[in-house]
Design an enzyme around this catalytic site. Structure first.
Site, mmCIF file in Angstrom:
data_model
loop_
_atom_site.group_PDB
_atom_site.id
_atom_site.type_symbol
_atom_site.label_atom_id
_atom_site.label_comp_id
_atom_site.label_asym_id
_atom_site.label_seq_id
_atom_site.Cartn_x
_atom_site.Cartn_y
_atom_site.Cartn_z
ATOM 1 N N SER A 67 15.760 -64.485 10.879
ATOM 2 C CA SER A 67 15.045 -64.201 12.030
ATOM 3 C C SER A 67 14.130 -65.520 12.518
ATOM 4 O O SER A 67 14.036 -66.265 11.696
ATOM 5 C CB SER A 67 14.158 -62.833 11.775
ATOM 6 N N SER A 69 11.052 -65.342 13.067
ATOM 7 C CA SER A 69 9.618 -65.186 13.071
ATOM 8 C C SER A 69 8.799 -66.196 12.553
ATOM 9 O O SER A 69 7.484 -66.282 12.560
ATOM 10 C CB SER A 69 9.221 -63.827 12.278
ATOM 11 N N LYS A 124 7.001 -64.846 5.275
ATOM 12 C CA LYS A 124 5.682 -65.001 6.153
ATOM 13 C C LYS A 124 4.942 -65.902 5.543
ATOM 14 O O LYS A 124 4.903 -66.444 4.308
ATOM 15 C CB LYS A 124 5.191 -63.554 6.357
ATOM 16 N N SER A 227 6.735 -61.921 15.881
ATOM 17 C CA SER A 227 6.803 -61.856 14.379
ATOM 18 C C SER A 227 6.054 -60.172 14.138
ATOM 19 O O SER A 227 5.005 -59.903 14.392
ATOM 20 C CB SER A 227 5.977 -62.492 13.601
#
Length: 262
Positions: A67, A69, A124, A227
Site C-alpha cells: 500500500s 501508507s 510502519k 495511513s
C-alpha cells in the site's frame, strides 16, 4: 497464508525423507540401484529448504510493499528486506523471542503482525516507545511534551496519480525522514477501532493523544493522511514484531529505487 508455517512443514517432510534415505532405505537397496523418485526428490530438496528456512527465520525476510501508507519512503511494489535479528532472535512460526539483542527505536521502519489480524504483516514507522506520551494534534507530532522537528521540503509528485502533496522533513531521535501531510485533510481520526488499551488514548477534533503501554509501540505511516496505523487500530505488542526493514532490493517499475533507507 502463513508462509513460515508452510516452509516449516516442508522442512519437516523433506527432513524425514532425508533421514529415512540416509540411515535406512539406502542400506536395503542393491548396490547401484536408484532411490525411488519420492525419496530422491525429498532428500535432495531438504538442504535447500533448510538454508532458505534458516535465512528467512533468523537473518533476513523479503517483504513486498502492498500500500501507499509509507510514501515517500516506500512505494507500492517495492521489494524490501527485513532484518530478523536486530530486535532479538525469535523462534519461527510462533514468533517467540528467545534471545534479547535490541529493541525498536523511534524512527525505525518496522514490520509486524497486524494486531487486529496477526495473519497479516504490516509496515510502519516507530513513533512511540513503551511509556511514551504521543500526541498528534492539528497534524503536529509531539512526544513526551516535545514537538518533533518538522521542516517544509517542497512538494512530492505521486508518480502513479500525477498530483502533488506537501512534503516535510521530520526528525525522530537522530534520524530524519520525509513525510507527506495534506493541508486540506481533516485533523481528527476517523473510524477508530475498539482496540485493547483504547482507554490510553483521548480523541478530539484536533487529533489523538495516547500513552503507550509497557511492552507496546505506537507506529504511524509516513503518508500521514493515507495511513491506517496506531491512531486507528491501536498499539503494536512486542510479541507481534517481525523485524526492522532496511533495504529495497527490487522494484519492477524503477530500478533506481534499489538501496537502503531509514
Amino acid at each position: 497464508m502463513n508462509f513460515a508455517l508452510i516452509l516449516f512443514l516442508l522442512l519437516v517432510a523433506t527432513g524425514v525423507l532425508w533421514l529415512f534415505d540416509r540411515f535406512h532405505a539406502r542400506k536395503l537397496r542393491p548396490a547401484g540401484a536408484p532411490a525411488p523418485w519420492w525419496v530422491e526428490y525429498g532428500a535432495s530438496f531438504f538442504p535447500v529448504i533448510l538454508v532458505v528456512f534458516g535465512l528467512r527465520s533468523f537473518v533476513v525476510e523479503p517483504f513486498k510493499i502492498p500500500s501507499g501508507s509509507m510514501i515517500p519512503t516506500l512505494l507500492v511494489g517495492d521489494f524490501i528486506l527485513v532484518n530478523k535479528w536486530n530486535y532479538g532472535i525469535r523462534l519461527p512460526v510462533i514468533n517467540k523471542k528467545i534471545i534479547d539483542i535490541g529493541a525498536p527505536q523511534r524512527g525505525d521502519v518496522m514490520v509486524f503482525r497486524y494486531p487486529a489480524d496477526p495473519s497479516l504483516d504490516y509496515i510502519k514507522r516507530v513513533v512511540g516507545l513503551p511509556g511514551d506520551r504521543v500526541e498528534y494534534l492539528n497534524k503536529r507530532l509531539r512526544i513526551n511534551g516535545e514537538t518533533v522537528p518538522l521542516e517544509s521540503a517542497g512538494s512530492y509528485l505521486h508518480p502513479d496519480r500525477l498530483y502533488y502533496s506537501p512534503q516535510y522533513t521530520e526528525k525522530l531521535g537522530e534520524r530524519e525522514h520525509a513525510v507527506l501531510i495534506e493541508r486540506d485533510a481533516p485533523a481528527f481520526v476517523p473510524q477508530v477501532m475498539n482496540f485493547p488499551q483504547r482507554g490510553n488514548c483521548t480523541y478530539t477534533s484536533a487529533g489523538v493523544n495516547c500513552t503507550v503501554p509497557e511492552g507496546h509501540y505506537f507506529v504511524m505511516g509516513d503518508n500521514r493522511d493515507a495511513s491506517s496505523d496506531s491512531r486507528v487500530w491501536g498499539f503494536v505488542p512486542e510479541d507481534n514484531i517481525v523485524g526492522r526493514a532496511f533495504f529495497i532490493w527490487f522494484n519492477f517499475s524503477d530500478m533506481k529505487r534499489i538501496g537502503g533507507f531509514y
